[in-house]
Design a protein around this motif. Structure first.
Motif, mmCIF file in Angstrom:
data_model
loop_
_atom_site.group_PDB
_atom_site.id
_atom_site.type_symbol
_atom_site.label_atom_id
_atom_site.label_comp_id
_atom_site.label_asym_id
_atom_site.label_seq_id
_atom_site.Cartn_x
_atom_site.Cartn_y
_atom_site.Cartn_z
ATOM 1 N N ALA A 555 12.542 10.918 -9.802
ATOM 2 C CA ALA A 555 13.261 11.697 -8.787
ATOM 3 C C ALA A 555 14.394 10.880 -8.173
ATOM 4 N N PRO A 556 15.562 11.489 -7.963
ATOM 5 C CA PRO A 556 16.672 10.729 -7.375
ATOM 6 C C PRO A 556 16.371 10.259 -5.954
ATOM 7 N N LEU A 557 15.692 11.090 -5.180
ATOM 8 C CA LEU A 557 15.228 10.716 -3.849
ATOM 9 C C LEU A 557 13.728 10.961 -3.826
ATOM 10 N N GLN A 558 12.973 9.901 -3.557
ATOM 11 C CA GLN A 558 11.513 10.003 -3.663
ATOM 12 C C GLN A 558 10.840 10.354 -2.347
ATOM 13 N N VAL A 559 11.400 9.866 -1.250
ATOM 14 C CA VAL A 559 10.777 10.056 0.069
ATOM 15 C C VAL A 559 11.867 10.348 1.094
ATOM 16 N N ARG A 560 11.578 11.293 1.986
ATOM 17 C CA ARG A 560 12.452 11.539 3.143
ATOM 18 C C ARG A 560 11.601 11.451 4.401
ATOM 19 N N VAL A 561 12.115 10.746 5.399
ATOM 20 C CA VAL A 561 11.416 10.589 6.674
ATOM 21 C C VAL A 561 12.117 11.440 7.726
ATOM 22 N N LYS A 606 13.640 19.488 -3.322
ATOM 23 C CA LYS A 606 12.554 19.146 -4.248
ATOM 24 C C LYS A 606 12.195 17.661 -4.199
ATOM 25 N N ILE A 607 12.167 17.107 -2.990
ATOM 26 C CA ILE A 607 11.807 15.704 -2.781
ATOM 27 C C ILE A 607 10.286 15.569 -2.890
ATOM 28 N N PRO A 608 9.773 14.588 -3.634
ATOM 29 C CA PRO A 608 8.320 14.483 -3.814
ATOM 30 C C PRO A 608 7.528 14.310 -2.516
ATOM 31 N N TYR A 609 8.044 13.515 -1.566
ATOM 32 C CA TYR A 609 7.292 13.269 -0.332
ATOM 33 C C TYR A 609 8.202 13.428 0.887
ATOM 34 N N ILE A 610 7.745 14.248 1.841
ATOM 35 C CA ILE A 610 8.398 14.365 3.140
ATOM 36 C C ILE A 610 7.434 13.771 4.173
ATOM 37 N N LEU A 611 7.901 12.784 4.928
ATOM 38 C CA LEU A 611 7.082 12.144 5.955
ATOM 39 C C LEU A 611 7.611 12.559 7.326
ATOM 40 N N VAL A 612 6.725 13.037 8.172
ATOM 41 C CA VAL A 612 7.079 13.461 9.524
ATOM 42 C C VAL A 612 6.439 12.489 10.508
ATOM 43 N N VAL A 613 7.222 12.010 11.494
ATOM 44 C CA VAL A 613 6.687 11.058 12.479
ATOM 45 C C VAL A 613 6.952 11.575 13.893
ATOM 46 N N GLY A 614 5.914 11.484 14.718
ATOM 47 C CA GLY A 614 6.005 11.908 16.117
ATOM 48 C C GLY A 614 5.359 10.884 17.024
ATOM 49 N N ASP A 615 4.959 11.308 18.239
ATOM 50 C CA ASP A 615 4.420 10.384 19.243
ATOM 51 C C ASP A 615 3.207 9.634 18.727
ATOM 52 N N VAL A 625 2.096 13.188 6.070
ATOM 53 C CA VAL A 625 2.544 13.248 4.672
ATOM 54 C C VAL A 625 2.560 14.706 4.221
ATOM 55 N N ASN A 626 3.741 15.172 3.825
ATOM 56 C CA ASN A 626 3.910 16.531 3.317
ATOM 57 C C ASN A 626 4.348 16.416 1.855
ATOM 58 N N PRO A 627 3.366 16.363 0.939
ATOM 59 C CA PRO A 627 3.723 16.145 -0.473
ATOM 60 C C PRO A 627 4.187 17.440 -1.132
ATOM 61 N N ARG A 628 5.088 17.324 -2.080
ATOM 62 C CA ARG A 628 5.584 18.489 -2.815
ATOM 63 C C ARG A 628 4.426 19.133 -3.575
ATOM 64 N N GLY A 629 4.148 20.388 -3.237
ATOM 65 C CA GLY A 629 3.096 21.118 -3.932
ATOM 66 C C GLY A 629 1.686 20.746 -3.524
ATOM 67 N N GLY A 630 1.514 19.944 -2.453
ATOM 68 C CA GLY A 630 0.177 19.527 -2.037
ATOM 69 C C GLY A 630 -0.112 19.866 -0.590
ATOM 70 N N GLU A 631 -1.276 19.426 -0.110
ATOM 71 C CA GLU A 631 -1.707 19.692 1.256
ATOM 72 C C GLU A 631 -1.161 18.636 2.210
ATOM 73 N N VAL A 632 -0.789 19.071 3.407
ATOM 74 C CA VAL A 632 -0.272 18.157 4.423
ATOM 75 C C VAL A 632 -1.402 17.284 4.958
ATOM 76 N N GLU A 633 -1.121 15.972 5.139
ATOM 77 C CA GLU A 633 -2.071 15.030 5.750
ATOM 78 C C GLU A 633 -1.470 14.501 7.038
ATOM 79 N N ARG A 634 -2.303 14.383 8.059
ATOM 80 C CA ARG A 634 -1.850 13.837 9.340
ATOM 81 C C ARG A 634 -2.404 12.424 9.520
ATOM 82 N N GLY A 635 -1.650 11.601 10.249
ATOM 83 C CA GLY A 635 -2.152 10.291 10.661
ATOM 84 C C GLY A 635 -2.463 9.345 9.524
#
Length: 659
Positions: A555-561, A606-615, A625-635
């Motif tokens: 993938a050209p971009l593997q992870v987005r934060v 179509k980025i393989p991994y989207i990472l979300v960060v909060g407080d 962790v919001n993986p492409r085509g998978g279940e979201v994981e927190r913490g």
């Protein structure tokens, strides 16, 4: 009445009454076979089911669910379409209507310069269904050329075909539709007759599973100075289910069109300022291309190849020696006249590699000599044939030319098959078909004996590997036979990618020699080999295969934060830095827009991994962790995610290198 005896493909014999047809034969074998039958092969020639069988003939039944059977269905359906058009548009002229891969077309000239609309296609379909419901029998008739010209006097394109045959034109339609001075035609109602070599289904009632698809322009006989006709395309299949499956595949293919995805994902473009068939690669597309090229270079280093580089153009004398100007001039760009000669942009790398071999005396100890180049080549493709990256005018081949002794050839070809399949598997393909292309009797150089020897060497390599293959008679290049390897993609389409060619001719034409163990001079054999085929075409196929969802390692971009708010951007940048240090291709989009909008936009990329960060993530050193085509994981601990990510990439990369 005397009986006749016919043989079946399994060697068994059947006795039938005199005058029996292939349809009678099918019925004697079983009702299901008779129902599925659409034509027959009699002594090697395709024949109508209703034709009487000769005594002693060898007969096989062609059923609708085979490639040959679908060809008959599609050609018969094209006749029905022409009949429907002439009913709906009195005075319409029809030209040719062959079966093609997955469908058929027919070219028309409508009275008064009228053009077809979408509503017209719906009307034609409805009329075709009426003709099919009438169950009209297809009746074969034969006549002299004069009789044919009279019969088709109101159809100028048919008369043109007949007249061209009179003049012994060499066009393929003439050769197949008019043979031995006899015009064959098929009548399926008093109102409609069409010139055709056949065979056809017994009656229109055997048809019905079809769909008209689009209208395009087409010059009569491909002559840009000739009349412009309207070409109506359709598809036809043996069952409702097969038709539905094909139409679904077409819908999927439209979604996966690499030209559409390349624009949406900002990978590359085809600026009109460049001219047709030429692409520019944007940064994201160039990343994937670099990974592909780096992988190719590494595999060739591991395979004991020697890297070479050659110029983009050459003197015409080089291509005269190689034979390209004799056999391939139509596919080359026009010559450039210089003060010291005539030059051409190179369509192939092989002639220049021959010059490298010839640059000094070679010993048998150097063989096999494996030369490798990521070489740019240029071929003039007609504007109407250009298709994104799949049919392009300037492209890069992962090109190898391997010089071997006759004794080394079989082992080298076997090794090449392993090499090719391992590379294709590395990029996610695992369904292959193999074709052995043999000599075109009208377009080759060298002796029949040398061609037979080269063809047999490729055949043995396939059979030693236990690989099933089809023979494509007359499909080889002018200098030698070849093995083509096709892959099947995620939606079942077949793509021809890799090629292995055995060449006894170019070493002869370039007078290549090596000194053998006996101190005598010998002629090497040259093997041409491309793994990707071309970087551009392979990239286009990959893009459609994955629908833009490249595996993480590619993938050209593997992870987005994504920080939830501005206050989280500093921590998000720290996550980006840690991932970058671990080798990830990663970026961050700040909190200027709403989080939901940024997530949706990132998913469209179509980025393989989207990472979300909060407080909570800032406080505990975690990410969502919001993986492409998978279940979201927190913490998820940042270090844990980096380990998982790097392990995934390392594992898939290792698999690619050892596939």
């Amino acid at each position: 009445m005397a009986n006749i005896t016919v043989s079946l493909p399994d060697g068994s014999e059947r006795e039938l009454p005199q005058g029996s047809t292939a349809l009678d034969l099918a019925g004697s074998i079983g009702k299901r076979l008779a129902k599925a039958a659409v034509a027959a092969t009699v002594d090697g020639a395709e024949t109508d089911l209703t034709a009487p069988l000769p005594d002693g003939s060898v007969v096989s039944i062609i059923t609708a669910d085979t490639d040959d059977g679908r060809h008959v269905l599609r050609h018969s359906t094209s006749h029905v379409m022409a009949q429907a058009v002439t009913r709906l548009f009195p005075g319409a002229k029809f030209s040719i209507g062959p079966a093609i891969e997955n469908g058929f077309y027919y070219d028309f000239e409508l009275p008064g310069g009228k053009t077809f609309s979408d509503d017209d296609l719906a009307s034609i379909e409805a009329e075709m269904r009426s003709i099919i419901a009438e169950n009209q029998p297809f009746e074969r008739i034969e006549m002299t050329m004069d009789e044919g010209a009279d019969l088709f006097a109101d159809q100028p394109y048919k008369v043109d075909l007949i007249n061209r045959f009179r003049e012994q034109a060499s066009d393929a339609e003439d050769a197949t539709e008019i043979q031995g001075g006899v015009v064959s035609a098929y009548r399926n109602s008093p109102e409609f007759v069409d010139m055709c070599v056949g065979p056809h289904v017994p009656s229109t009632g055997k048809l019905g599973h079809f769909k008209l698809q689009k209208v395009a322009g087409a010059y009569w006989r491909g002559n840009e100075k000739g009349p412009m006709l309207q070409r109506v395309y359709g598809t036809a299949w043996e069952s409702k289910e097969a038709l539905a499956q094909h139409l679904h595949q077409l819908e999927e293919a439209a979604k996966r069109d690499h030209r559409k995805l390349a624009t949406e994902l900002d990978l590359l473009s085809f600026p009109s300022e460049l001219g047709g068939g030429l692409a520019v690669w944007h940064p994201k597309g160039a990343i994937v291309r670099k990974i592909m090229e780096d992988y190719s270079r590494l595999r060739h280093e591991q395979g004991d190849y020697e890297f070479v580089f050659t110029p983009h153009l050459a003197n015409a004398k080089l291509f005269e020696t190689s034979g390209h100007l004799d056999f391939y001039a139509d596919g080359m760009y026009p010559p450039m006249e210089m003060d010291n000669g005539t030059y051409y942009m190179k369509p192939m790398n092989c002639p220049m590699h021959c010059l490298i071999f010839k640059s000094r005396q070679r010993s048998y100890r150097e063989l096999p000599l494996r030369l490798f180049e990521l070489g740019n080549v240029y071929r003039y493709e007609r504007a109407g044939t250009l298709h994104g990256l799949l049919r392009i005018r300037g492209f890069t081949q992962d090109d190898s030319h391997i010089y071997v002794t006759k004794e080394q050839m079989a082992d080298e070809v076997a090794g090449l098959l392993d090499f090719v399949l391992s590379v294709l598997r590395a990029f996610g393909f695992d369904d292959f078909t193999f074709n052995l292309s043999t000599k075109d009797p009208e377009k080759y150089v060298g002796t029949d004996e040398i061609w037979d020897e080269a063809t047999e060497a490729l055949r043995q390599a396939l059979e030693t590997h236990g690989l099933e293959y089809a023979v494509k008679d007359g499909d080889a290049a002018f200098y030698g036979p070849k093995i083509d390897i096709d892959v099947r993609d995620a939606i079942g389409r077949s793509w021809q990618l890799s090629t292995i060619q055995a060449d006894f001719q170019l070493p002869e034409r370039f007078d290549l020699e090596y000194v053998g163990a006996d101190n005598n001079r010998h002629r090497p054999i040259m093997l041409h080999r491309a793994l990707f085929g071309s970087i551009e075409r392979f990239f286009g196929v990959l893009l459609e295969h994955y629908a833009g969802n490249f595996p993480t390692w590619l993938a050209p971009l593997q992870v987005r934060v994504l920080p939830v708010a501005t206050a989280h951007e500093e921590y998000a940048q720290q996550v980006v830095d840690r991932l970058g240090q671990a080798g990830a291709r990663v970026d961050m989009i700040g909190a200027g827009d709403a989080l939901g909008k940024r997530i949706r936009s990132s998913k469209l990329e179509k980025i393989p991994y989207i990472l979300v960060v909060g407080d909570d993530d800032v406080e505990h050193g975690t990410v969502g962790v919001n993986p492409r085509g998978g279940e979201v994981e927190r913490g998820v601990d940042v270090g844990e995610f980096i380990t998982r990510f790097t392990d995934e990439v390392a594992e898939t990369t290792e698999q690619a290198l050892t596939a």
